[in-house]
Scaffold this active site. Sequence first.
Site: not given
Ligand code: RB5
Length: 150
Positions: A8, A65, A67, A98, A133
């Site tokens: 993203d 993204c 996180t 695994h 596994h």
């Molecule tokens: C975008 O602001 C953020 O929410 C997205 O990149 C991600 O971290 C969502 O899980």
Amino acid sequence: MKIAIGNDHAAVDMKNEISEYLKEKGYEVINYGTDTNESCHYPIYGEKVGVAVTSGEADLGILICGTGVGISLAANKVEGVRAVVCSEPYTARLSRQHNNTNILAFGARVIGIEMAKMIVDEWLGAEFMGGKHATRVEMMMDIEKRKIHG
Ligand code: RB5
């Protein structure tokens, strides 16, 4: 080997750096992510990469993204996807050995580019160990097939 990559707006720069890194190593990279910093919706890209991998268009997928969480959760909604979010290489390696993960995710706002490269190397360098596994992975995928509702 073909790798589908998706991201993203939070991860355009890291996507580009990881794509170049993979190409230098001889991988074919297919870009399904956004290429602008304009705010967008990560489920779109999680789905695209999930479909690319499960349809056989790509062998494996990488999602980034902010996180790594939202985009991997979205990909995991595609039947046949086993996406894992990693912030360190040990989990990345074990997730292949695994759990036979077919998509790796990480967060551009969580880890730096050198850690991301190390995680990618461990993940791509590891092989599924099969045996007990495989039984567990089959059990896991059977939960998906049975479409369990609460
Ligand atoms: C975008 O602001 C953020 O929410 C997205 O990149 C991600 O971290 C969502 O899980």
